[in-house]
Design an enzyme around this catalytic site. Structure first.
Site, PDB file in Angstrom:
ATOM      1  N   TYR A  58      58.490  48.390  19.493  1.00 55.96           N
ATOM      2  CA  TYR A  58      59.223  48.528  20.745  1.00 55.96           C
ATOM      3  C   TYR A  58      59.168  49.980  21.208  1.00 55.96           C
ATOM      4  CZ  TYR A  58      61.350  44.001  19.500  1.00 55.96           C
ATOM      5  OH  TYR A  58      61.565  42.693  19.150  1.00 55.96           O
ATOM      6  N   HIS A 126      57.054  40.705  11.936  1.00 59.93           N
ATOM      7  CA  HIS A 126      57.185  40.421  13.363  1.00 59.93           C
ATOM      8  C   HIS A 126      56.372  39.195  13.783  1.00 59.93           C
ATOM      9  CE1 HIS A 126      58.194  42.795  17.275  1.00 59.93           C
ATOM     10  NE2 HIS A 126      58.489  41.534  17.377  1.00 59.93           N
TER      11      HIS A 126
END
Length: 317
Positions: A58, A126
């Site tokens: 991110y 992830h």
């Protein structure tokens, strides 16, 4: 904030968490305000929203730095800190998966440095890398637990088969996948399996990327740099069709004296014992609104009305 056990053998944490992605990435990035984000994260802890979720990609990488700044000093021990590994950002907004053990070993140290801590409470894969056997990737994540760098490890967007293969190597503490009133795929197999196994389930985008709050009425309202402009459900014709779905959520909200966001989150919470939605926000009043969903009680009739909502127009991605 009402607390619950994070899976069969986990610690107590607030039943609603905070997803931090939008603070530095994907949503209206041109209006990024790190100081405000720090305040919001600390306000979350004050409200009992203890599960703080981020990821190395991110930003890329800057989200962990903001979270680390927010959790400096005494704030760290109040948080259940989760981050992720396994997606590598590339140029032009593209990304790739990297589940190699070498990448995991290197990335945990980088994440801990950015977060300013010696361990995370939850380290998540992830996305599963199809080029690397999940047993190898999961083994590397298990090493982070053995080394004291992570307290427990979890998966994101994994199938039941992938969860079982990971379990053969090391316990799976959690599974994170999208779940909301307009994305229910995991209800068929994944969530029943995690419930059976006592694995915590973390729904991301439980508010349909903000759409289920009733605050988005037109494609043109989305900021120019907002990634929702690329998603099928937010294209103008689809968005208009999906407003009918939001209208019915509003009807339930008005009936019980809650907000649409609280109704949407309460429905997600009702899907299982170990469900911990992580709505994202960088706005204090939305944070308070989301936290209030933990106290909203939906009747059997309310749940039936919400269960009967139509399938949304447009795919997820």
């Amino acid at each position: 904030m009402r607390n619950a056990t994070f899976g069969t053998n986990g610690p107590e944490t607030g039943v609603i968490g905070l997803g931090c992605m939008g603070m530095t990435w994907a949503y209206d990035v041109q209006n990024r305000d790190d100081e405000n984000s720090v305040r919001v994260i600390r306000q979350a802890l004050d409200l009992g929203v203890t599960l703080i979720d981020t990821a190395d990609m991110y930003g890329p990488y800057t989200n962990e730095e903001v979270v680390g700044a927010a959790l400096a000093g005494p704030y760290r021990e109040r948080a259940f800190l989760a981050t992720k590994v396994g997606i590598v950002p590339g140029g032009s907004g593209q990304s790739a998966r990297d589940g190699s053990p070498e990448h995991v070993r290197r990335s945990i140290d980088d994440s801990l440095r950015r977060l300013g801590t010696d361990h995370v409470d939850l380290y998540q894969l992830h996305r599963v890398d199809p080029a690397v056997p999940i047993e190898e990737t999961w083994g590397a994540l298990a090493e982070t637990v053995a080394a004291g760098k992570a307290r427990r490890i979890g998966l994101s967007e994994a199938t039941v088969e992938e969860i079982k293969r990971a379990q053969s190597v090391h316990p799976v503490a959690s599974v994170q996948s999208e779940l909301s009133l307009w994305t229910r795929d995991v209800l068929a197999e994944v969530l029943p399996y995690t419930e059976e196994q006592g694995i915590a389930f973390l729904p991301f985008s439980p508010l349909g990327r903000g759409f289920l709050t009733g605050s988005i009425a037109s494609f043109d309202e989305l900021p120019a740099d907002d990634f929702r402009r690329r998603l099928p459900r937010f294209q103008q014709d689809a968005l208009k069709a999906n407003l009918a779905l939001v209208g019915r959520v509003k009807e339930v909200a008005e009936r019980i004296g809650a907000t649409p966001a609280q109704v949407a989150l309460a429905w997600v919470l009702a899907q299982g014992r170990y469900v911990f939605p992580i709505p994202g926000t960088k706005t204090p009043r939305y944070l308070v609104d989301n936290a209030g969903a933990a106290e909203v009680v939906l009747s059997a009739a309310d749940l039936a009305d919400l269960d009967a909502l139509p399938t949304p127009t447009g795919e997820r991605y």
